[in-house]
Design an enzyme around this catalytic site. Structure first.
Site, PDB file in Angstrom:
ATOM      1  N   ARG A   7      10.934  -1.713  11.058  1.00  0.00           N
ATOM      2  CA  ARG A   7       9.794  -1.437  11.933  1.00  0.00           C
ATOM      3  C   ARG A   7       9.690  -2.499  13.024  1.00  0.00           C
ATOM      4  O   ARG A   7       9.930  -3.674  12.779  1.00  0.00           O
ATOM      5  CB  ARG A   7       8.506  -1.388  11.095  1.00  0.00           C
ATOM      6  CG  ARG A   7       8.150   0.029  10.721  1.00  0.00           C
ATOM      7  CD  ARG A   7       7.060   0.114   9.723  1.00  0.00           C
ATOM      8  NE  ARG A   7       5.899  -0.707  10.042  1.00  0.00           N
ATOM      9  CZ  ARG A   7       4.799  -0.758   9.290  1.00  0.00           C
ATOM     10  NH1 ARG A   7       4.739  -0.040   8.180  1.00  0.00           N
ATOM     11  NH2 ARG A   7       3.789  -1.521   9.630  1.00  0.00           N
TER      12      ARG A   7
ATOM     13  N   ARG B  73     -10.072  -0.158   8.276  1.00  0.00           N
ATOM     14  CA  ARG B  73      -9.572  -1.502   8.523  1.00  0.00           C
ATOM     15  C   ARG B  73     -10.601  -2.390   9.208  1.00  0.00           C
ATOM     16  O   ARG B  73     -10.331  -3.551   9.477  1.00  0.00           O
ATOM     17  CB  ARG B  73      -8.377  -1.407   9.468  1.00  0.00           C
ATOM     18  CG  ARG B  73      -7.049  -1.512   8.803  1.00  0.00           C
ATOM     19  CD  ARG B  73      -6.046  -1.215   9.897  1.00  0.00           C
ATOM     20  NE  ARG B  73      -4.858  -1.968   9.720  1.00  0.00           N
ATOM     21  CZ  ARG B  73      -3.786  -1.486   9.096  1.00  0.00           C
ATOM     22  NH1 ARG B  73      -3.786  -0.303   8.557  1.00  0.00           N
ATOM     23  NH2 ARG B  73      -2.719  -2.224   9.019  1.00  0.00           N
TER      24      ARG B  73
ATOM     25  N   ARG C  26      -0.549  -9.900  12.517  1.00  0.00           N
ATOM     26  CA  ARG C  26      -1.147  -8.844  11.690  1.00  0.00           C
ATOM     27  C   ARG C  26      -1.953  -9.462  10.549  1.00  0.00           C
ATOM     28  O   ARG C  26      -3.018  -8.967  10.182  1.00  0.00           O
ATOM     29  CB  ARG C  26      -0.060  -7.912  11.143  1.00  0.00           C
ATOM     30  CG  ARG C  26       0.453  -6.937  12.201  1.00  0.00           C
ATOM     31  CD  ARG C  26       1.812  -6.366  11.865  1.00  0.00           C
ATOM     32  NE  ARG C  26       1.831  -5.597  10.647  1.00  0.00           N
ATOM     33  CZ  ARG C  26       2.946  -5.312   9.961  1.00  0.00           C
ATOM     34  NH1 ARG C  26       4.115  -5.743  10.400  1.00  0.00           N
ATOM     35  NH2 ARG C  26       2.877  -4.609   8.861  1.00  0.00           N
TER      36      ARG C  26
ATOM     37  N   LYS D 104       0.839  -1.203   0.000  1.00  0.00           N
ATOM     38  CA  LYS D 104       0.000   0.000   0.000  1.00  0.00           C
ATOM     39  C   LYS D 104       0.881   1.263   0.000  1.00  0.00           C
ATOM     40  O   LYS D 104       0.714   2.135  -0.848  1.00  0.00           O
ATOM     41  CB  LYS D 104      -0.920   0.017   1.241  1.00  0.00           C
ATOM     42  CG  LYS D 104      -1.851  -1.187   1.338  1.00  0.00           C
ATOM     43  CD  LYS D 104      -2.798  -1.084   2.526  1.00  0.00           C
ATOM     44  CE  LYS D 104      -2.110  -1.155   3.881  1.00  0.00           C
ATOM     45  NZ  LYS D 104      -1.454  -2.444   4.181  1.00  0.00           N
TER      46      LYS D 104
ATOM     47  N   ARG E 172      11.689  -5.708   4.852  1.00  0.00           N
ATOM     48  CA  ARG E 172      11.439  -4.283   4.601  1.00  0.00           C
ATOM     49  C   ARG E 172      12.366  -3.415   5.440  1.00  0.00           C
ATOM     50  O   ARG E 172      12.643  -3.703   6.594  1.00  0.00           O
ATOM     51  CB  ARG E 172       9.989  -3.928   4.953  1.00  0.00           C
ATOM     52  CG  ARG E 172       9.763  -2.428   4.889  1.00  0.00           C
ATOM     53  CD  ARG E 172       8.331  -2.016   4.964  1.00  0.00           C
ATOM     54  NE  ARG E 172       7.645  -2.631   6.076  1.00  0.00           N
ATOM     55  CZ  ARG E 172       6.331  -2.595   6.219  1.00  0.00           C
ATOM     56  NH1 ARG E 172       5.585  -2.011   5.304  1.00  0.00           N
ATOM     57  NH2 ARG E 172       5.770  -3.170   7.251  1.00  0.00           N
TER      58      ARG E 172
HETATM   59  P1  AP5 Z   1       4.832  -1.594   1.790  1.00  0.00           P
HETATM   60  O1  AP5 Z   1       4.572  -0.686   0.632  1.00  0.00           O
HETATM   61  O2  AP5 Z   1       5.565  -1.046   2.957  1.00  0.00           O
HETATM   62  O3  AP5 Z   1       3.474  -2.328   2.249  1.00  0.00           O
HETATM   63  P2  AP5 Z   1       2.250  -1.824   3.116  1.00  0.00           P
HETATM   64  O4  AP5 Z   1       1.033  -2.447   2.539  1.00  0.00           O
HETATM   65  O5  AP5 Z   1       2.281  -0.333   3.243  1.00  0.00           O
HETATM   66  O6  AP5 Z   1       2.594  -2.538   4.455  1.00  0.00           O
HETATM   67  P3  AP5 Z   1       2.418  -2.070   5.951  1.00  0.00           P
HETATM   68  O7  AP5 Z   1       3.173  -3.053   6.798  1.00  0.00           O
HETATM   69  O8  AP5 Z   1       2.783  -0.621   6.085  1.00  0.00           O
HETATM   70  O9  AP5 Z   1       0.904  -2.267   6.165  1.00  0.00           O
HETATM   71  P4  AP5 Z   1       0.170  -2.390   7.492  1.00  0.00           P
HETATM   72  O10 AP5 Z   1      -1.202  -2.206   7.009  1.00  0.00           O
HETATM   73  O11 AP5 Z   1       0.435  -3.579   8.286  1.00  0.00           O
HETATM   74  O12 AP5 Z   1       0.818  -1.241   8.368  1.00  0.00           O
HETATM   75  P5  AP5 Z   1       0.350   0.205   8.790  1.00  0.00           P
HETATM   76  O13 AP5 Z   1       1.525   1.048   8.910  1.00  0.00           O
HETATM   77  O14 AP5 Z   1      -0.783   0.644   7.945  1.00  0.00           O
HETATM   78  O15 AP5 Z   1       5.623  -2.843   1.189  1.00  0.00           O
HETATM   79  C1  AP5 Z   1       6.073  -3.915   2.022  1.00  0.00           C
HETATM   80  C2  AP5 Z   1       7.394  -4.480   1.468  1.00  0.00           C
HETATM   81  O16 AP5 Z   1       7.172  -5.089   0.194  1.00  0.00           O
HETATM   82  C3  AP5 Z   1       8.478  -3.426   1.247  1.00  0.00           C
HETATM   83  O17 AP5 Z   1       9.714  -3.971   1.611  1.00  0.00           O
HETATM   84  C4  AP5 Z   1       8.412  -3.146  -0.255  1.00  0.00           C
HETATM   85  O18 AP5 Z   1       9.668  -2.721  -0.756  1.00  0.00           O
HETATM   86  C5  AP5 Z   1       7.976  -4.484  -0.819  1.00  0.00           C
HETATM   87  N1  AP5 Z   1       7.142  -4.358  -2.013  1.00  0.00           N
HETATM   88  C6  AP5 Z   1       6.080  -3.518  -2.179  1.00  0.00           C
HETATM   89  N2  AP5 Z   1       5.528  -3.685  -3.395  1.00  0.00           N
HETATM   90  C7  AP5 Z   1       6.224  -4.687  -3.990  1.00  0.00           C
HETATM   91  C8  AP5 Z   1       6.118  -5.357  -5.237  1.00  0.00           C
HETATM   92  N3  AP5 Z   1       5.168  -5.051  -6.119  1.00  0.00           N
HETATM   93  N4  AP5 Z   1       7.009  -6.365  -5.506  1.00  0.00           N
HETATM   94  C9  AP5 Z   1       7.962  -6.680  -4.593  1.00  0.00           C
HETATM   95  N5  AP5 Z   1       8.116  -6.082  -3.416  1.00  0.00           N
HETATM   96  C10 AP5 Z   1       7.254  -5.115  -3.110  1.00  0.00           C
HETATM   97  O19 AP5 Z   1      -0.255  -0.097  10.228  1.00  0.00           O
HETATM   98  C11 AP5 Z   1       0.582  -0.504  11.301  1.00  0.00           C
HETATM   99  C12 AP5 Z   1      -0.245  -0.730  12.558  1.00  0.00           C
HETATM  100  O20 AP5 Z   1      -0.909   0.489  12.917  1.00  0.00           O
HETATM  101  C13 AP5 Z   1      -1.363  -1.758  12.452  1.00  0.00           C
HETATM  102  O21 AP5 Z   1      -0.914  -3.052  12.689  1.00  0.00           O
HETATM  103  C14 AP5 Z   1      -2.335  -1.248  13.536  1.00  0.00           C
HETATM  104  O22 AP5 Z   1      -1.902  -1.634  14.804  1.00  0.00           O
HETATM  105  C15 AP5 Z   1      -2.205   0.250  13.443  1.00  0.00           C
HETATM  106  N6  AP5 Z   1      -3.223   0.835  12.546  1.00  0.00           N
HETATM  107  C16 AP5 Z   1      -2.979   1.509  11.374  1.00  0.00           C
HETATM  108  N7  AP5 Z   1      -4.129   1.892  10.797  1.00  0.00           N
HETATM  109  C17 AP5 Z   1      -5.127   1.459  11.614  1.00  0.00           C
HETATM  110  C18 AP5 Z   1      -6.548   1.511  11.551  1.00  0.00           C
HETATM  111  N8  AP5 Z   1      -7.181   2.096  10.517  1.00  0.00           N
HETATM  112  N9  AP5 Z   1      -7.253   0.940  12.564  1.00  0.00           N
HETATM  113  C19 AP5 Z   1      -6.644   0.358  13.595  1.00  0.00           C
HETATM  114  N10 AP5 Z   1      -5.315   0.253  13.724  1.00  0.00           N
HETATM  115  C20 AP5 Z   1      -4.559   0.798  12.749  1.00  0.00           C
HETATM  116 MG    MG Z   2       2.502   1.011   4.883  1.00  0.00          MG
END
Ligand code: AP5
Ligand code: MG
Length: 216
Positions: free
Chosen positions: A164, A90, A175, A14, A129
Protein backbone atom coordinates in the site's frame (compact mmCIF):
# COMPACT_ATOMS: atom_id res chain seq x y z
CA UNK A 1 -27.64 -10.60 12.93
CA UNK A 2 -24.75 -8.81 14.62
CA UNK A 3 -23.51 -5.20 14.59
CA UNK A 4 -19.84 -4.79 15.42
CA UNK A 5 -17.12 -2.15 15.31
CA UNK A 6 -13.43 -3.05 15.20
CA UNK A 7 -11.36 -0.20 16.59
CA UNK A 8 -7.59 -0.05 16.49
CA UNK A 9 -4.54 1.84 15.34
CA UNK A 10 -3.37 1.55 11.72
CA UNK A 11 -1.85 -1.90 11.28
CA UNK A 12 -3.30 -3.26 14.53
CA UNK A 13 -4.86 -6.14 12.60
CA UNK A 14 -8.44 -4.93 12.03
CA UNK A 15 -8.61 -6.22 8.46
CA UNK A 16 -6.97 -9.54 9.41
CA UNK A 17 -9.52 -10.23 12.17
CA UNK A 18 -12.45 -9.12 10.00
CA UNK A 19 -11.60 -11.84 7.45
CA UNK A 20 -12.70 -14.65 9.77
CA UNK A 21 -15.41 -12.73 11.66
CA UNK A 22 -17.30 -11.99 8.44
CA UNK A 23 -17.23 -15.72 7.53
CA UNK A 24 -18.13 -17.05 10.99
CA UNK A 25 -20.93 -14.55 11.56
CA UNK A 26 -22.04 -14.23 7.93
CA UNK A 27 -21.95 -10.46 8.28
CA UNK A 28 -20.97 -7.79 5.70
CA UNK A 29 -17.43 -6.47 6.26
CA UNK A 30 -17.28 -2.72 5.67
CA UNK A 31 -13.79 -1.22 5.56
CA UNK A 32 -13.95 2.49 4.77
CA UNK A 33 -10.23 2.28 3.82
CA UNK A 34 -10.95 -0.45 1.24
CA UNK A 35 -13.92 1.47 -0.16
CA UNK A 36 -11.85 4.66 -0.45
CA UNK A 37 -8.95 2.81 -2.14
CA UNK A 38 -11.40 1.27 -4.63
CA UNK A 39 -12.72 4.77 -5.41
CA UNK A 40 -9.16 6.02 -5.91
CA UNK A 41 -8.37 3.15 -8.29
CA UNK A 42 -11.55 3.88 -10.27
CA UNK A 43 -10.87 7.64 -10.20
CA UNK A 44 -14.38 8.47 -8.98
CA UNK A 45 -15.21 11.97 -7.67
CA UNK A 46 -14.87 10.69 -4.10
CA UNK A 47 -11.59 8.92 -4.95
CA UNK A 48 -10.09 12.07 -6.41
CA UNK A 49 -11.05 14.05 -3.28
CA UNK A 50 -9.78 11.35 -0.90
CA UNK A 51 -6.45 10.51 -2.53
CA UNK A 52 -4.28 13.34 -1.21
CA UNK A 53 -5.46 12.76 2.37
CA UNK A 54 -4.81 9.01 2.29
CA UNK A 55 -1.40 9.35 0.65
CA UNK A 56 -0.29 11.67 3.47
CA UNK A 57 -1.78 9.49 6.20
CA UNK A 58 -4.38 12.13 7.11
CA UNK A 59 -8.05 11.39 7.68
CA UNK A 60 -10.46 11.98 4.83
CA UNK A 61 -12.94 14.77 5.87
CA UNK A 62 -15.77 13.51 8.09
CA UNK A 63 -18.64 14.53 5.81
CA UNK A 64 -17.29 12.47 2.90
CA UNK A 65 -16.79 9.33 4.99
CA UNK A 66 -20.06 9.68 6.92
CA UNK A 67 -22.05 9.91 3.67
CA UNK A 68 -20.20 6.95 2.21
CA UNK A 69 -20.88 4.85 5.30
CA UNK A 70 -24.57 5.76 5.59
CA UNK A 71 -25.10 4.88 1.92
CA UNK A 72 -23.41 1.53 2.48
CA UNK A 73 -25.57 0.79 5.56
CA UNK A 74 -28.70 1.38 3.48
CA UNK A 75 -27.91 -1.68 1.36
CA UNK A 76 -29.98 -4.82 1.90
CA UNK A 77 -27.19 -7.06 3.20
CA UNK A 78 -26.71 -4.70 6.18
CA UNK A 79 -30.44 -4.54 6.85
CA UNK A 80 -30.66 -8.33 6.85
CA UNK A 81 -27.38 -9.38 8.49
CA UNK A 82 -25.97 -6.36 10.34
CA UNK A 83 -22.44 -5.05 9.80
CA UNK A 84 -18.80 -5.33 10.78
CA UNK A 85 -17.23 -1.87 10.66
CA UNK A 86 -13.45 -1.74 10.08
CA UNK A 87 -11.86 1.71 10.23
CA UNK A 88 -15.10 3.59 10.98
CA UNK A 89 -15.73 5.58 13.14
CA UNK A 90 -12.37 7.28 13.44
CA UNK A 91 -13.39 10.61 15.03
CA UNK A 92 -15.92 11.62 17.68
CA UNK A 93 -18.06 13.32 15.04
CA UNK A 94 -18.16 10.10 13.04
CA UNK A 95 -19.17 8.12 16.14
CA UNK A 96 -21.91 10.64 16.97
CA UNK A 97 -23.18 10.64 13.38
CA UNK A 98 -23.32 6.84 13.45
CA UNK A 99 -25.23 6.84 16.76
CA UNK A 100 -27.69 9.36 15.42
CA UNK A 101 -28.24 7.27 12.28
CA UNK A 102 -28.71 4.04 14.28
CA UNK A 103 -31.05 5.74 16.77
CA UNK A 104 -33.27 6.91 13.94
CA UNK A 105 -33.49 3.31 12.76
CA UNK A 106 -34.07 2.03 16.31
CA UNK A 107 -31.00 -0.21 16.25
CA UNK A 108 -27.73 -0.27 18.20
CA UNK A 109 -24.19 -1.62 18.19
CA UNK A 110 -23.68 -4.95 19.96
CA UNK A 111 -19.96 -4.72 20.64
CA UNK A 112 -16.87 -2.62 19.97
CA UNK A 113 -13.62 -4.57 19.89
CA UNK A 114 -10.55 -2.47 20.51
CA UNK A 115 -7.37 -4.12 19.19
CA UNK A 116 -4.46 -2.86 21.22
CA UNK A 117 -0.97 -3.06 19.71
CA UNK A 118 2.04 -0.92 20.78
CA UNK A 119 3.35 1.64 18.29
CA UNK A 120 6.76 -0.04 17.79
CA UNK A 121 5.05 -3.25 16.71
CA UNK A 122 2.74 -1.31 14.38
CA UNK A 123 5.74 0.08 12.48
CA UNK A 124 7.08 -3.44 11.88
CA UNK A 125 3.69 -4.67 10.78
CA UNK A 126 2.76 -1.95 8.34
CA UNK A 127 6.10 -1.79 6.59
CA UNK A 128 6.10 -5.58 6.02
CA UNK A 129 2.48 -5.83 4.94
CA UNK A 130 1.58 -7.06 1.48
CA UNK A 131 -2.01 -7.14 0.20
CA UNK A 132 -3.62 -9.15 -2.58
CA UNK A 133 -4.60 -6.83 -5.45
CA UNK A 134 -7.70 -8.89 -6.35
CA UNK A 135 -10.67 -6.87 -4.99
CA UNK A 136 -12.64 -10.10 -4.40
CA UNK A 137 -9.83 -11.51 -2.23
CA UNK A 138 -7.74 -8.74 -0.58
CA UNK A 139 -5.86 -11.32 1.52
CA UNK A 140 -3.34 -9.73 3.92
CA UNK A 141 0.24 -11.04 4.37
CA UNK A 142 3.22 -10.12 6.47
CA UNK A 143 6.69 -10.78 5.05
CA UNK A 144 7.92 -12.13 8.39
CA UNK A 145 4.88 -13.29 10.42
CA UNK A 146 2.68 -14.57 7.61
CA UNK A 147 4.60 -14.71 4.31
CA UNK A 148 3.04 -15.96 1.06
CA UNK A 149 4.32 -19.36 -0.16
CA UNK A 150 5.56 -17.82 -3.42
CA UNK A 151 7.13 -14.38 -3.27
CA UNK A 152 4.70 -11.66 -4.45
CA UNK A 153 1.84 -14.09 -5.22
CA UNK A 154 -1.39 -14.62 -3.23
CA UNK A 155 -1.69 -18.18 -1.82
CA UNK A 156 -5.47 -18.04 -2.06
CA UNK A 157 -6.16 -16.74 -5.57
CA UNK A 158 -2.79 -16.47 -7.36
CA UNK A 159 -3.10 -12.69 -7.94
CA UNK A 160 -0.19 -10.29 -7.46
CA UNK A 161 0.56 -8.78 -4.04
CA UNK A 162 1.20 -5.08 -3.63
CA UNK A 163 2.51 -2.69 -0.98
CA UNK A 164 0.00 0.00 0.00
CA UNK A 165 1.16 3.50 -0.85
CA UNK A 166 0.59 4.64 2.75
CA UNK A 167 2.72 1.81 4.20
CA UNK A 168 6.07 3.65 4.24
CA UNK A 169 7.77 4.66 7.47
CA UNK A 170 7.01 8.38 7.28
CA UNK A 171 3.32 7.96 6.45
CA UNK A 172 2.79 5.23 9.05
CA UNK A 173 4.29 7.55 11.66
CA UNK A 174 1.79 10.23 10.68
CA UNK A 175 -1.10 7.74 10.66
CA UNK A 176 -0.15 6.75 14.21
CA UNK A 177 -0.04 10.39 15.28
CA UNK A 178 -3.48 11.00 13.75
CA UNK A 179 -4.79 7.85 15.46
CA UNK A 180 -3.65 8.94 18.94
CA UNK A 181 -5.07 12.41 18.46
CA UNK A 182 -8.39 11.78 16.72
CA UNK A 183 -9.37 8.12 17.09
CA UNK A 184 -8.13 7.08 20.54
CA UNK A 185 -10.79 9.23 22.32
CA UNK A 186 -13.33 6.73 20.95
CA UNK A 187 -12.07 4.16 23.48
CA UNK A 188 -13.46 6.34 26.27
CA UNK A 189 -16.63 7.10 24.28
CA UNK A 190 -17.53 3.40 23.86
CA UNK A 191 -16.29 2.40 27.33
CA UNK A 192 -18.79 4.85 28.80
CA UNK A 193 -21.52 3.19 26.75
CA UNK A 194 -20.47 -0.14 28.29
CA UNK A 195 -19.94 -1.94 24.97
CA UNK A 196 -16.16 -1.85 24.51
CA UNK A 197 -13.82 -4.80 25.00
CA UNK A 198 -10.07 -4.41 24.57
CA UNK A 199 -8.11 -7.30 23.07
CA UNK A 200 -4.34 -7.39 23.03
CA UNK A 201 -3.57 -7.75 19.35
CA UNK A 202 0.10 -8.34 19.92
CA UNK A 203 -0.09 -12.11 20.16
CA UNK A 204 0.28 -14.47 17.26
CA UNK A 205 -2.58 -14.23 14.79
CA UNK A 206 -4.32 -17.41 16.10
CA UNK A 207 -4.01 -16.18 19.69
CA UNK A 208 -5.63 -12.86 18.78
CA UNK A 209 -8.42 -14.81 17.05
CA UNK A 210 -9.01 -16.82 20.26
CA UNK A 211 -9.14 -13.63 22.34
CA UNK A 212 -11.64 -11.98 19.99
CA UNK A 213 -13.76 -15.17 19.97
CA UNK A 214 -13.85 -15.12 23.76
CA UNK A 215 -15.21 -11.56 23.70
CA UNK A 216 -17.86 -12.29 21.06
P1 AP5 B 1 -4.01 -5.50 9.01
O1 AP5 B 1 -5.00 -6.57 9.35
O2 AP5 B 1 -3.86 -5.11 7.59
O3 AP5 B 1 -4.24 -4.20 9.94
P2 AP5 B 1 -5.31 -3.04 9.87
O4 AP5 B 1 -5.64 -2.68 11.27
O5 AP5 B 1 -6.43 -3.41 8.96
O6 AP5 B 1 -4.40 -1.92 9.27
P3 AP5 B 1 -4.72 -0.78 8.23
O7 AP5 B 1 -3.40 -0.19 7.82
O8 AP5 B 1 -5.60 -1.31 7.14
O9 AP5 B 1 -5.49 0.23 9.10
P4 AP5 B 1 -5.71 1.71 8.81
O10 AP5 B 1 -6.76 1.97 9.80
O11 AP5 B 1 -4.55 2.57 8.84
O12 AP5 B 1 -6.11 1.72 7.28
P5 AP5 B 1 -7.48 1.85 6.51
O13 AP5 B 1 -7.39 1.08 5.28
O14 AP5 B 1 -8.61 1.63 7.43
O15 AP5 B 1 -2.61 -6.00 9.59
C1 AP5 B 1 -1.42 -5.24 9.42
C2 AP5 B 1 -0.21 -6.19 9.29
O16 AP5 B 1 -0.01 -6.90 10.51
C3 AP5 B 1 -0.38 -7.25 8.20
O17 AP5 B 1 0.85 -7.43 7.56
C4 AP5 B 1 -0.79 -8.50 8.97
O18 AP5 B 1 -0.39 -9.68 8.30
C5 AP5 B 1 -0.08 -8.31 10.30
N1 AP5 B 1 -0.82 -8.88 11.43
C6 AP5 B 1 -2.15 -8.72 11.69
N2 AP5 B 1 -2.49 -9.36 12.82
C7 AP5 B 1 -1.34 -9.88 13.32
C8 AP5 B 1 -1.02 -10.62 14.49
N3 AP5 B 1 -1.93 -10.93 15.40
N4 AP5 B 1 0.29 -10.98 14.68
C9 AP5 B 1 1.23 -10.64 13.75
N5 AP5 B 1 0.98 -9.97 12.64
C10 AP5 B 1 -0.28 -9.58 12.43
O19 AP5 B 1 -7.48 3.41 6.18
C11 AP5 B 1 -6.53 3.96 5.28
C12 AP5 B 1 -6.74 5.46 5.14
O20 AP5 B 1 -8.06 5.71 4.65
C13 AP5 B 1 -6.65 6.27 6.43
O21 AP5 B 1 -5.34 6.63 6.74
C14 AP5 B 1 -7.54 7.48 6.08
O22 AP5 B 1 -6.84 8.39 5.28
C15 AP5 B 1 -8.63 6.87 5.23
N6 AP5 B 1 -9.81 6.50 6.04
C16 AP5 B 1 -10.30 5.23 6.22
N7 AP5 B 1 -11.37 5.25 7.02
C17 AP5 B 1 -11.58 6.55 7.37
C18 AP5 B 1 -12.51 7.21 8.21
N8 AP5 B 1 -13.46 6.53 8.87
N9 AP5 B 1 -12.40 8.56 8.34
C19 AP5 B 1 -11.46 9.25 7.69
N10 AP5 B 1 -10.54 8.70 6.89
C20 AP5 B 1 -10.59 7.36 6.72
MG1 MG C 1 -7.17 -2.63 7.11
Amino acid sequence: MIRLIILGAPGSGKGSQCKWIKEDYNVPHISTGDILRKNIAEETKLGIKAKSFIDKGELVPDELVIDLLKNRLEENDCKERGFLLDGFPRTLSQAEALDEYLNEKGISIDKVINLHVPDEEIMVRAINRRTCENPECKEIYHLVYNPPKVDGVCDKCGSKLFTRKDDNEETVRNRLHVYHEQTEPLIKYYTEKGILATVIGQEKFEDTVALVKAVL
